[in-house]
Design a protein around this motif. Sequence first.
Motif, PDB file in Angstrom:
ATOM      1  N   LEU A  93      -7.709  -5.078  -1.756  1.00 50.64           N
ATOM      2  CA  LEU A  93      -8.502  -3.914  -1.361  1.00 50.64           C
ATOM      3  C   LEU A  93      -7.803  -2.622  -1.752  1.00 50.64           C
ATOM      4  CD1 LEU A  93     -10.925  -2.702   0.226  1.00 50.64           C
ATOM      5  CD2 LEU A  93      -9.499  -2.869   2.295  1.00 50.64           C
ATOM      6  N   ASN A  94      -6.499  -2.546  -1.488  1.00 46.42           N
ATOM      7  CA  ASN A  94      -5.756  -1.329  -1.810  1.00 46.42           C
ATOM      8  C   ASN A  94      -5.537  -1.165  -3.309  1.00 46.42           C
ATOM      9  OD1 ASN A  94      -5.122   0.127   0.697  1.00 46.42           O
ATOM     10  ND2 ASN A  94      -4.143  -1.779   1.299  1.00 46.42           N
ATOM     11  N   THR A  95      -5.554  -2.269  -4.053  1.00 48.18           N
ATOM     12  CA  THR A  95      -5.511  -2.148  -5.513  1.00 48.18           C
ATOM     13  C   THR A  95      -6.792  -1.500  -6.021  1.00 48.18           C
ATOM     14  OG1 THR A  95      -4.066  -4.080  -5.737  1.00 48.18           O
ATOM     15  CG2 THR A  95      -5.315  -3.414  -7.685  1.00 48.18           C
ATOM     16  N   TYR A  96      -7.945  -1.967  -5.513  1.00 47.32           N
ATOM     17  CA  TYR A  96      -9.216  -1.319  -5.851  1.00 47.32           C
ATOM     18  C   TYR A  96      -9.162   0.161  -5.467  1.00 47.32           C
ATOM     19  CZ  TYR A  96     -12.053  -5.469  -6.956  1.00 47.32           C
ATOM     20  OH  TYR A  96     -12.597  -6.581  -7.545  1.00 47.32           O
ATOM     21  N   ARG A  97      -8.643   0.409  -4.262  1.00 46.76           N
ATOM     22  CA  ARG A  97      -8.581   1.782  -3.763  1.00 46.76           C
ATOM     23  C   ARG A  97      -7.820   2.687  -4.712  1.00 46.76           C
ATOM     24  NH1 ARG A  97      -5.270   3.869   1.681  1.00 46.76           N
ATOM     25  NH2 ARG A  97      -5.417   6.092   1.166  1.00 46.76           N
ATOM     26  N   PHE A  98      -6.651   2.244  -5.138  1.00 49.12           N
ATOM     27  CA  PHE A  98      -5.811   3.141  -5.923  1.00 49.12           C
ATOM     28  C   PHE A  98      -6.206   3.195  -7.392  1.00 49.12           C
ATOM     29  CE2 PHE A  98      -3.257   2.911  -2.098  1.00 49.12           C
ATOM     30  CZ  PHE A  98      -2.960   4.254  -1.947  1.00 49.12           C
ATOM     31  N   ILE A  99      -6.878   2.176  -7.886  1.00 47.10           N
ATOM     32  CA  ILE A  99      -7.464   2.316  -9.225  1.00 47.10           C
ATOM     33  C   ILE A  99      -8.512   3.416  -9.198  1.00 47.10           C
ATOM     34  CG2 ILE A  99      -8.957   1.200 -10.925  1.00 47.10           C
ATOM     35  CD1 ILE A  99      -7.471  -1.400 -10.376  1.00 47.10           C
ATOM     36  N   SER A 100      -9.379   3.390  -8.170  1.00 48.12           N
ATOM     37  CA  SER A 100     -10.387   4.445  -8.031  1.00 48.12           C
ATOM     38  C   SER A 100      -9.745   5.794  -7.750  1.00 48.12           C
ATOM     39  CB  SER A 100     -11.368   4.091  -6.909  1.00 48.12           C
ATOM     40  OG  SER A 100     -12.151   2.977  -7.242  1.00 48.12           O
ATOM     41  N   ALA A 101      -8.663   5.781  -6.957  1.00 47.66           N
ATOM     42  CA  ALA A 101      -7.977   7.031  -6.643  1.00 47.66           C
ATOM     43  C   ALA A 101      -7.426   7.690  -7.902  1.00 47.66           C
ATOM     44  CB  ALA A 101      -6.841   6.764  -5.659  1.00 47.66           C
ATOM     45  N   TYR A 102      -6.800   6.880  -8.754  1.00 49.25           N
ATOM     46  CA  TYR A 102      -6.207   7.449  -9.959  1.00 49.25           C
ATOM     47  C   TYR A 102      -7.251   7.752 -11.029  1.00 49.25           C
ATOM     48  CZ  TYR A 102      -1.625   6.748  -7.990  1.00 49.25           C
ATOM     49  OH  TYR A 102      -0.518   6.831  -7.177  1.00 49.25           O
ATOM     50  N   ILE A 103      -8.382   7.080 -10.974  1.00 45.77           N
ATOM     51  CA  ILE A 103      -9.491   7.508 -11.833  1.00 45.77           C
ATOM     52  C   ILE A 103      -9.934   8.899 -11.395  1.00 45.77           C
ATOM     53  CG2 ILE A 103     -11.926   7.113 -12.386  1.00 45.77           C
ATOM     54  CD1 ILE A 103     -11.316   4.118 -12.374  1.00 45.77           C
TER      55      ILE A 103
END
Length: 455
Positions: free
Chosen positions: A144-154
């Motif tokens: 979940l947090n991997t998805y979160r931070f991929i979106s965050a850095y996008i």
Amino acid sequence: MKLSVKEKLGYSLGDTASHFVWDLVGFWLLIFYTDIYGLTPYLAGVIMFVGSIWDAVMDPIVGVISDRTNTRWGKFRPYLLFGAVPYAILAVLAFTTPDFTMSGKFAYAMITCLLLRTAYAFVNLPYSSLSAVMTDDSNERASLNTYRFISAYIGQFIVTGAALYLVSFFGALGQQGDSVNQAQGYQITVMLFGVLSVIFFLITFFTTKERVPEPKKQDNNVLTDFKYLFMNKAWIVLTIVGIVSFIMFAMQNAAIAYYFKYYIADAENVQLFNIVGTVALIVALPASKPLAKRFGNKKVYIMSSVLSGIFFALIYVAGDNLWLVYTFNVLAKMAYAPAVPLLWTMLADVADYGEWKFNRRTTGLCFSASVLAQKLGWAIGAAAASWILGVTHFVANADVQSDSAMLGIRLLVSVIPGVLYASCALVMIFYGLDAQTMEEMKQELADRRVETEND
């Protein structure tokens, strides 16, 4: 508890929303204050520091309030629904430049900065806490947090890559010839990102669900919450790591615009630099979950801190060789990328540990106090960057800077953050939640919840 891809994506957009506004603050508010609004570096640094004191008061309050919130939407999701619009409005006001005296400008900047920090706390802290109650599975949390931070850095990619171009575009509207009103450009740019933030927060609200309950017999004694929080050794370790690492992030983010404007003598190149660094982060983030499953959260975080710290420090050795500067920055970003989602995964695990050890779940306080530490680190780092510029005799918009000012700028983007981030590895040695403890804890908590439901 397994989560669907739809729910992970929906949750992740909440951090895109946060980055759309907060990255404008992190990357450009300091230089906006000094070069656009006309505040001295000292006054700008005071605002950043006072903001950290304000956070020290507000963040635990938000955590305590959210832990005691009970609605048909859950504890944390309502804050996304009702807090998104005020957050966007206050962001616009923070990047507005009313024509006051110097003391008036200082007061206006201070007030709008504090209000924006308050709005951010009431949205971002419940958002961060939400990940701990969506699932009780540590591997699912890592995913979940991997998805979160991929979106965050996008989101960061979009902001850092487009913001200055948008400032120039909107700043040229209504102007004669080639002139650009940068104050106008910043304000309209923040309006655009603010609207997008509201939309994304609403998507997060409608696509997520809270599943992990607190113990039914838990009382509402606030002092007890704080007592057990500070007895949670794993939380203390992560909090110290958060402070130190965010001092590093803030220093580098605040100084990078100065670095390219005054040392590299190519202010526009900061856009490409930030884009390339963000791409490196996004590319390396998916390695987080498999590395954690293979080696454990703690070992991955330690190695990430050491390697990225070394590569950041090497930026100083690169001098004005842009190829080397870019190379070391990419290697540093790829080295620390796996640790980014793991910090938040471990914070959720620490909330579980508090429930397991003390039979008391304080998810909101656990996250808010840790985020407070991170924001305190951010404020200290940003203020320290401003003060270092002052001590080294930096002069805003000067055609030629002194050797001491150039040295200060270079150190702020390389050696200082490198040493700080590498030191996080020493702190993480004392983190005690290994894989065996986590598995035992998960099973016992599941059994307790079943017993509670049957009572």
